[in-house]
Scaffold this motif. Structure first.
Motif, PDB file in Angstrom:
ATOM      1  N   VAL A 208       4.501  -2.973  -2.979  1.00 46.39           N
ATOM      2  CA  VAL A 208       3.558  -2.081  -2.328  1.00 46.39           C
ATOM      3  C   VAL A 208       2.921  -1.184  -3.383  1.00 46.39           C
ATOM      4  O   VAL A 208       3.615  -0.545  -4.167  1.00 46.39           O
ATOM      5  CB  VAL A 208       4.270  -1.228  -1.260  1.00 46.39           C
ATOM      6  N   ALA A 209       1.606  -1.148  -3.408  1.00 46.73           N
ATOM      7  CA  ALA A 209       0.870  -0.341  -4.392  1.00 46.73           C
ATOM      8  C   ALA A 209      -0.161   0.502  -3.658  1.00 46.73           C
ATOM      9  O   ALA A 209      -1.224   0.017  -3.273  1.00 46.73           O
ATOM     10  CB  ALA A 209       0.196  -1.253  -5.431  1.00 46.73           C
ATOM     11  N   TYR A 210       0.172   1.762  -3.428  1.00 43.15           N
ATOM     12  CA  TYR A 210      -0.741   2.657  -2.727  1.00 43.15           C
ATOM     13  C   TYR A 210      -1.832   3.142  -3.675  1.00 43.15           C
ATOM     14  O   TYR A 210      -1.544   3.587  -4.781  1.00 43.15           O
ATOM     15  CB  TYR A 210       0.021   3.857  -2.152  1.00 43.15           C
ATOM     16  N   ARG A 211      -3.062   3.056  -3.190  1.00 42.18           N
ATOM     17  CA  ARG A 211      -4.195   3.569  -3.955  1.00 42.18           C
ATOM     18  C   ARG A 211      -5.331   3.866  -2.988  1.00 42.18           C
ATOM     19  O   ARG A 211      -5.296   3.456  -1.828  1.00 42.18           O
ATOM     20  CB  ARG A 211      -4.635   2.574  -5.033  1.00 42.18           C
ATOM     21  N   ASP A 250      -1.929   0.484   0.592  1.00 44.03           N
ATOM     22  CA  ASP A 250      -1.921  -0.792  -0.126  1.00 44.03           C
ATOM     23  C   ASP A 250      -2.918  -1.730   0.553  1.00 44.03           C
ATOM     24  O   ASP A 250      -2.764  -2.044   1.737  1.00 44.03           O
ATOM     25  CB  ASP A 250      -0.519  -1.409  -0.106  1.00 44.03           C
ATOM     26  N   HIS A 252      -3.495  -4.958   0.350  1.00 44.24           N
ATOM     27  CA  HIS A 252      -2.944  -6.233   0.818  1.00 44.24           C
ATOM     28  C   HIS A 252      -2.067  -6.026   2.058  1.00 44.24           C
ATOM     29  O   HIS A 252      -2.042  -6.861   2.956  1.00 44.24           O
ATOM     30  CB  HIS A 252      -2.150  -6.904  -0.296  1.00 44.24           C
TER      31      HIS A 252
END
Length: 325
Positions: A208-211, A250, A252
């Motif tokens: 998970v990559a929050y941006r 995220d 995706h």
């Protein structure tokens, strides 16, 4: 009276009368005695002795039901008890309090019914229902994989044709055309990488990559995938909302959530129908128990993404698996 006694002695149901003052059963029918003690109906059986036949993990429920009946309210409980042969069986135990003139509970009359066969059937039904749900998930993943394979096939065709044209242009020293075709190859490859990430997201192999992301951009990138999922004659309509809506999330994961919601909406529609995906802003959240409910609205605001359909709606069972791909 004789007919009633014969009925009580022959019915395949454990019947009892419990004397609250004596703390014992004042009457049990023959089926009750055979089931647990091998006793005739003229024996007085102590209540705590019966409790030892209840499986330990079910005893709190049995004691709670007894307290309820002694408190003057009808009680019923489903529990497991050991029969004389040492085999645990399921029973439905129910009791109705009998009160005196001063409203004190003096007796409890009730019954115990062996529901083991019913419970076993329920367990089997649960097992087959789970297998059916697993099969449905696999079918959804298979349909999703088929859609992605179709996209990859189109992308490979673009890459192959662009490479062939680039080769011809290079032989003819058409530099600008070669650059344009190579850019098309790179762009198509990027789209293929995005599809791969989506597929990895379903298998939960990505981090998970929050941006900060633009909602319209993410929905636009997922649109082709969503249209593959929605089968004809169901139509997918995407209503574009306020431009420039950004959230920290995220991308995706958001695409996966949208896919899950669209699949559930699709399954709720029988025959022709429409699925509407929309997004916009809101001044307040409808759910008061939201973990963000205490945050000041004027400080953060809300972005709402909605998936609605013309189907029959989701049952509680479907809602519990709404996030399953």
């Amino acid at each position: 009276r004789e007919q009633l006694d014969r009925f009580l002695e022959t019915v395949p149901l454990a019947l009892f009368e419990y004397d609250c003052g004596e703390n014992s059963f004042s009457m049990i029918n023959s089926y009750f005695g055979r089931l647990f003690y091998g006793l005739s109906n003229d024996r007085r059986v102590v209540d705590d002795a019966l409790l030892r036949y209840v499986l330990e993990e079910d005893r709190p429920a049995a004691l709670a039901a007894r307290r309820q009946a002694l408190g003057g309210k009808a009680a019923a409980v489903t529990l497991r008890m050991l029969t004389p042969d040492g085999v645990p069986r399921w029973f439905m135990l129910s009791g109705i309090p009998v009160k005196s003139a001063d409203h004190a509970v003096v007796k409890i009359v009730g019954s115990m019914q062996d529901i083991t066969d019913l419970k076993e059937l329920e367990i089997k039904n649960t097992f087959f229902r789970q297998r059916l749900e697993e099969k449905k998930v696999l079918e959804n993943l298979g349909q999703l994989a088929a859609g992605i394979a179709h996209d990859f096939n189109n992308m490979l065709a673009i890459i192959l044709s662009s490479a062939e044209l680039a080769q011809i242009a290079l032989e003819e020293t058409a530099r600008e055309q070669v650059v344009r075709l190579l850019r098309e190859i790179v762009a198509t490859t990027e789209r293929g990488r995005t599809l791969t990430r989506q597929l990895l997201g379903f298998s939960k192999q990505t981090h998970v990559a929050y941006r900060l992301i633009d909602v319209r951009t993410v929905i636009g990138s997922a649109e082709q995938l969503l249209r593959h999922i929605v089968r004809s004659p169901i139509q997918l309509r995407i209503e574009t909302g306020t431009p420039g809506l950004s959230i920290k999330f995220d991308p995706h994961m958001l695409e996966q959530m949208l896919t899950n919601l669209v699949i559930n909406a699709r399954d709720a529609i029988v025959g022709a129908g429409e699925i509407i995906l929309s997004y916009g802003t809101a001044d307040a959240l409808p759910a008061s128990n939201s973990p963000c409910a205490e945050l000041p609205l004027d400080a953060i605001g809300w972005v709402v993404i909605s998936v609605s359909d013309t189907g029959c709606g989701m049952t509680e069972e479907t809602q519990s698996s709404a996030s399953t791909p």
